[in-house]
Write a protein that holds these residues in place. Structure first.
Motif, PDB file in Angstrom:
ATOM      1  N   VAL A  38     -94.466  85.202  46.835  1.00 45.34           N
ATOM      2  CA  VAL A  38     -93.721  84.344  45.921  1.00 45.34           C
ATOM      3  C   VAL A  38     -92.234  84.406  46.268  1.00 45.34           C
ATOM      4  CG1 VAL A  38     -93.159  83.887  43.504  1.00 45.34           C
ATOM      5  CG2 VAL A  38     -95.403  84.840  44.102  1.00 45.34           C
ATOM      6  N   ASP A  39     -91.640  83.234  46.497  1.00 43.58           N
ATOM      7  CA  ASP A  39     -90.201  83.187  46.781  1.00 43.58           C
ATOM      8  C   ASP A  39     -89.411  83.579  45.540  1.00 43.58           C
ATOM      9  OD1 ASP A  39     -90.698  82.361  49.310  1.00 43.58           O
ATOM     10  OD2 ASP A  39     -90.264  80.251  48.973  1.00 43.58           O
ATOM     11  N   LEU A  40     -88.411  84.427  45.714  1.00 42.91           N
ATOM     12  CA  LEU A  40     -87.564  84.879  44.611  1.00 42.91           C
ATOM     13  C   LEU A  40     -86.341  83.963  44.500  1.00 42.91           C
ATOM     14  CD1 LEU A  40     -87.600  88.722  45.342  1.00 42.91           C
ATOM     15  CD2 LEU A  40     -89.001  87.469  43.678  1.00 42.91           C
ATOM     16  N   GLY A  55     -82.163  92.413  49.142  1.00 37.98           N
ATOM     17  CA  GLY A  55     -82.161  91.640  50.373  1.00 37.98           C
ATOM     18  C   GLY A  55     -83.494  90.999  50.721  1.00 37.98           C
ATOM     19  N   GLN A  56     -84.479  91.082  49.827  1.00 35.82           N
ATOM     20  CA  GLN A  56     -85.799  90.501  50.082  1.00 35.82           C
ATOM     21  C   GLN A  56     -85.894  89.128  49.409  1.00 35.82           C
ATOM     22  OE1 GLN A  56     -88.038  92.162  52.118  1.00 35.82           O
ATOM     23  NE2 GLN A  56     -86.278  93.533  52.328  1.00 35.82           N
ATOM     24  N   ASP A  57     -86.359  88.146  50.137  1.00 32.78           N
ATOM     25  CA  ASP A  57     -86.413  86.801  49.563  1.00 32.78           C
ATOM     26  C   ASP A  57     -87.768  86.455  48.961  1.00 32.78           C
ATOM     27  OD1 ASP A  57     -87.953  86.514  51.817  1.00 32.78           O
ATOM     28  OD2 ASP A  57     -86.680  84.994  52.768  1.00 32.78           O
ATOM     29  N   CYS A  58     -88.741  87.373  49.016  1.00 34.28           N
ATOM     30  CA  CYS A  58     -90.043  87.110  48.418  1.00 34.28           C
ATOM     31  C   CYS A  58     -90.698  88.418  47.988  1.00 34.28           C
ATOM     32  CB  CYS A  58     -90.952  86.342  49.380  1.00 34.28           C
ATOM     33  SG  CYS A  58     -91.372  87.246  50.882  1.00 34.28           S
ATOM     34  N   ILE A  59     -91.748  88.293  47.188  1.00 32.22           N
ATOM     35  CA  ILE A  59     -92.488  89.451  46.697  1.00 32.22           C
ATOM     36  C   ILE A  59     -93.973  89.141  46.813  1.00 32.22           C
ATOM     37  CG2 ILE A  59     -92.416  88.613  44.303  1.00 32.22           C
ATOM     38  CD1 ILE A  59     -92.303  91.521  43.380  1.00 32.22           C
ATOM     39  N   GLU A  60     -94.776  90.139  47.168  1.00 33.17           N
ATOM     40  CA  GLU A  60     -96.209  89.935  47.327  1.00 33.17           C
ATOM     41  C   GLU A  60     -96.937  90.307  46.034  1.00 33.17           C
ATOM     42  OE1 GLU A  60     -99.887  91.008  50.426  1.00 33.17           O
ATOM     43  OE2 GLU A  60     -98.043  92.213  50.433  1.00 33.17           O
ATOM     44  N   ILE A  61     -97.784  89.413  45.565  1.00 35.05           N
ATOM     45  CA  ILE A  61     -98.599  89.683  44.387  1.00 35.05           C
ATOM     46  C   ILE A  61    -100.053  89.352  44.716  1.00 35.05           C
ATOM     47  CG2 ILE A  61     -96.719  89.149  42.792  1.00 35.05           C
ATOM     48  CD1 ILE A  61     -98.192  86.494  42.159  1.00 35.05           C
ATOM     49  N   ARG A  62    -100.992  90.014  44.048  1.00 36.05           N
ATOM     50  CA  ARG A  62    -102.395  89.667  44.237  1.00 36.05           C
ATOM     51  C   ARG A  62    -102.835  88.716  43.123  1.00 36.05           C
ATOM     52  NH1 ARG A  62    -105.634  92.202  40.728  1.00 36.05           N
ATOM     53  NH2 ARG A  62    -105.010  94.182  39.808  1.00 36.05           N
ATOM     54  N   PHE A 103     -84.913  90.586  37.843  1.00 36.41           N
ATOM     55  CA  PHE A 103     -84.051  89.603  37.208  1.00 36.41           C
ATOM     56  C   PHE A 103     -84.926  88.537  36.553  1.00 36.41           C
ATOM     57  CE2 PHE A 103     -80.943  91.117  40.484  1.00 36.41           C
ATOM     58  CZ  PHE A 103     -80.062  91.688  39.578  1.00 36.41           C
ATOM     59  N   VAL A 104     -84.443  87.967  35.458  1.00 33.64           N
ATOM     60  CA  VAL A 104     -85.254  87.048  34.665  1.00 33.64           C
ATOM     61  C   VAL A 104     -85.779  85.884  35.499  1.00 33.64           C
ATOM     62  CG1 VAL A 104     -85.191  85.423  32.742  1.00 33.64           C
ATOM     63  CG2 VAL A 104     -84.141  87.678  32.492  1.00 33.64           C
ATOM     64  N   GLY A 105     -84.947  85.306  36.353  1.00 33.11           N
ATOM     65  CA  GLY A 105     -85.388  84.186  37.170  1.00 33.11           C
ATOM     66  C   GLY A 105     -86.512  84.561  38.115  1.00 33.11           C
ATOM     67  N   ASP A 106     -86.418  85.741  38.726  1.00 30.71           N
ATOM     68  CA  ASP A 106     -87.472  86.211  39.626  1.00 30.71           C
ATOM     69  C   ASP A 106     -88.755  86.488  38.849  1.00 30.71           C
ATOM     70  OD1 ASP A 106     -85.678  86.041  41.690  1.00 30.71           O
ATOM     71  OD2 ASP A 106     -85.258  88.190  41.771  1.00 30.71           O
ATOM     72  N   LYS A 107     -88.604  87.085  37.679  1.00 25.90           N
ATOM     73  CA  LYS A 107     -89.765  87.378  36.836  1.00 25.90           C
ATOM     74  C   LYS A 107     -90.476  86.086  36.443  1.00 25.90           C
ATOM     75  CE  LYS A 107     -90.965  89.957  32.619  1.00 25.90           C
ATOM     76  NZ  LYS A 107     -90.422  90.744  31.489  1.00 25.90           N
ATOM     77  N   ASN A 108     -89.718  85.054  36.096  1.00 25.14           N
ATOM     78  CA  ASN A 108     -90.315  83.770  35.743  1.00 25.14           C
ATOM     79  C   ASN A 108     -91.106  83.175  36.905  1.00 25.14           C
ATOM     80  OD1 ASN A 108     -89.218  83.902  33.173  1.00 25.14           O
ATOM     81  ND2 ASN A 108     -87.444  82.647  33.676  1.00 25.14           N
ATOM     82  N   ALA A 109     -90.560  83.289  38.117  1.00 19.92           N
ATOM     83  CA  ALA A 109     -91.245  82.744  39.286  1.00 19.92           C
ATOM     84  C   ALA A 109     -92.576  83.454  39.520  1.00 19.92           C
ATOM     85  CB  ALA A 109     -90.348  82.884  40.523  1.00 19.92           C
ATOM     86  N   ILE A 110     -92.614  84.765  39.302  1.00 21.01           N
ATOM     87  CA  ILE A 110     -93.851  85.527  39.488  1.00 21.01           C
ATOM     88  C   ILE A 110     -94.875  85.151  38.424  1.00 21.01           C
ATOM     89  CG2 ILE A 110     -94.854  87.845  39.532  1.00 21.01           C
ATOM     90  CD1 ILE A 110     -92.092  88.849  40.493  1.00 21.01           C
ATOM     91  N   ILE A 111     -94.418  84.982  37.180  1.00 19.27           N
ATOM     92  CA  ILE A 111     -95.326  84.605  36.091  1.00 19.27           C
ATOM     93  C   ILE A 111     -95.977  83.253  36.376  1.00 19.27           C
ATOM     94  CG2 ILE A 111     -95.400  83.901  33.666  1.00 19.27           C
ATOM     95  CD1 ILE A 111     -93.303  86.081  33.111  1.00 19.27           C
ATOM     96  N   ILE A 112     -95.183  82.282  36.843  1.00 19.30           N
ATOM     97  CA  ILE A 112     -95.723  80.958  37.149  1.00 19.30           C
ATOM     98  C   ILE A 112     -96.740  81.052  38.291  1.00 19.30           C
ATOM     99  CG2 ILE A 112     -95.176  78.642  37.968  1.00 19.30           C
ATOM    100  CD1 ILE A 112     -94.286  79.227  35.094  1.00 19.30           C
ATOM    101  N   ALA A 113     -96.401  81.818  39.333  1.00 21.17           N
ATOM    102  CA  ALA A 113     -97.317  81.967  40.467  1.00 21.17           C
ATOM    103  C   ALA A 113     -98.616  82.638  40.042  1.00 21.17           C
ATOM    104  CB  ALA A 113     -96.647  82.777  41.577  1.00 21.17           C
TER     105      ALA A 113
END
Length: 283
Positions: A38-40, A55-62, A103-113
Motif C-alpha cells: 500500500v502506497d503511503l 523513508g519508506q513509500d509503501c507498507i506491506e499488509i496481508r 500518521f493519520v493519512g497513512d493509516k487511512n490508506a491502509i484501512i481502505i486497502a
C-alpha cells in the motif's frame, strides 16, 4: 477547494487468483494468504529515523481472513473502540509497526486497502441528500480515490521545516505557529478527551483538543503553558487558518466522490461516508 490529485498507487487485490492451498501427504493444509503493498500518502517522509517506515513509500499488509472478521464483530473490541487498530496490528506484516505510530493519512490508506482486499472496492451504503434530505442507497467505488500529497500548503503560507513539522504565520495576531502531523496515538487522545467532556456533561472541546494535539510551538515558545494560552485566546480567524493550514499540509487519502440524488437530481462532490456498512457489509 481545489486540490492537485493523483490516482493512488495502492495495489488492487487480484480477486481472480486464490491464495495458494496445498495438501501434504499427512493431509495437513498449507494456506498462503496473499499480501499487498500500500502506497503511503506521506511517502515515509515525516517519520523519525528510528521508525520502520522512515523513508519508506509503501507498507506491506496481508489480506483479511475470517480471524480478522472475528475482530471486527467482537462486541468487546467494538465497545472499547479498538477493533480497527487490532485489525491493523494483525494485517501489517512488519510487527515493529504499531497502528498508534502511523500518521493519520497513512493509516487511512491502509484501512481502505484492507477493506478492498476483504470485501471488494464497491461500497454500498445509505446517504441523505444534502439538498432534499431524502435517504437513499448509494454505491461508491473505493478504487476511485486519490492521494493528496499536501500540494496546497503553500496557499496557506505553510512552510515544511523538513523535520516533521510545519510553520505558518497566523493572519490576525502574526504569531508564528509550528505544528506536526497527527498520529493514531494523537487521535486516541482526542477521542478520549471528547468522551471525558461528555461524561462530565460539559460542552465538547473538539477544536481546542485538536489544536493542542498538533500545535508544538508558538513563536519560540514550546511550553504547554504558552501553547494553551495561545489556543484559548487567539481570534477565530487565526484558529480557522491554523486548522486549514494543517489540513492542507497533511498528506492523506482523498475519498471525495461525485453524488447524484435520485429524488431531486441534486449533484455535488461528497466525502465518502464511513458508516457501519464499511467493514460490515450485509452483516
Amino acid at each position: 477547494m481545489s486540490r492537485n490529485r493523483e490516482r493512488t498507487g495502492a495495489t488492487t487485490p487480484d480477486t481472480s487468483t486464490p491464495a495458494a492451498l496445498t495438501q501434504n501427504d499427512s493431509g495437513d493444509f498449507s494456506f498462503v494468504v496473499p499480501t499487498d503493498f500500500v502506497d503511503l500518502p506521506t511517502g515515509g517522509k515525516y517519520y523519525p529515523e528510528n521508525h520502520p517506515l522512515h523513508g519508506q513509500d509503501c507498507i506491506e499488509i496481508r489480506h483479511m481472513t475470517a480471524k480478522e472478521e472475528d475482530i471486527l464483530t467482537s462486541r468487546t473490541l467494538l465497545k472499547k473502540g479498538i477493533a480497527v487498530d487490532r485489525l491493523l496490528s494483525n494485517i501489517i506484516i512488519d510487527k515493529r509497526i504499531s497502528p498508534d505510530s502511523l500518521f493519520v493519512g497513512d493509516k487511512n490508506a491502509i484501512i481502505i486497502a484492507a477493506r478492498i482486499s476483504g470485501y471488494g472496492a464497491i461500497y454500498d451504503t445509505s446517504i441523505n441528500c444534502p439538498n432534499c434530505g431524502e435517504k437513499q442507497d448509494y454505491s461508491f467505488d473505493l478504487n476511485d480515490s486519490n492521494v493528496y500529497l499536501g500540494e496546497n500548503k503553500e496557499s496557506f503560507n505553510v512552510v515544511d521545516n523538513n523535520d516533521g513539522t510545519f510553520t505558518t504565520v497566523l493572519p490576525k495576531t502574526k504569531i508564528t505557529a509550528t505544528f506536526k502531523l497527527l498520529t493514531g496515538f494523537d487521535e486516541k487522545k482526542i477521542v478520549k478527551g471528547l468522551e471525558q467532556d461528555r461524561k462530565s456533561k460539559s460542552h465538547e472541546h473538539s477544536i481546542t483538543r485538536q489544536l493542542r494535539n498538533f500545535l508544538v510551538k508558538v513563536n519560540d515558545h514550546a511550553s504547554t503553558q504558552a501553547i494553551d494560552y495561545v489556543i484559548d485566546n487567539i481570534p477565530s480567524m487565526d484558529s480557522r487558518h491554523l486548522r486549514l493550514a494543517y489540513r492542507n499540509a497533511c498528506p492523506n487519502l482523498d475519498l471525495t466522490q461525485h453524488f447524484a440524488c435520485t429524488f431531486c437530481e441534486h449533484e455535488q462532490d461528497l466525502e465518502v461516508p464511513l458508516t457501519a456498512d464499511f467493514f460490515w457489509p450485509d452483516r
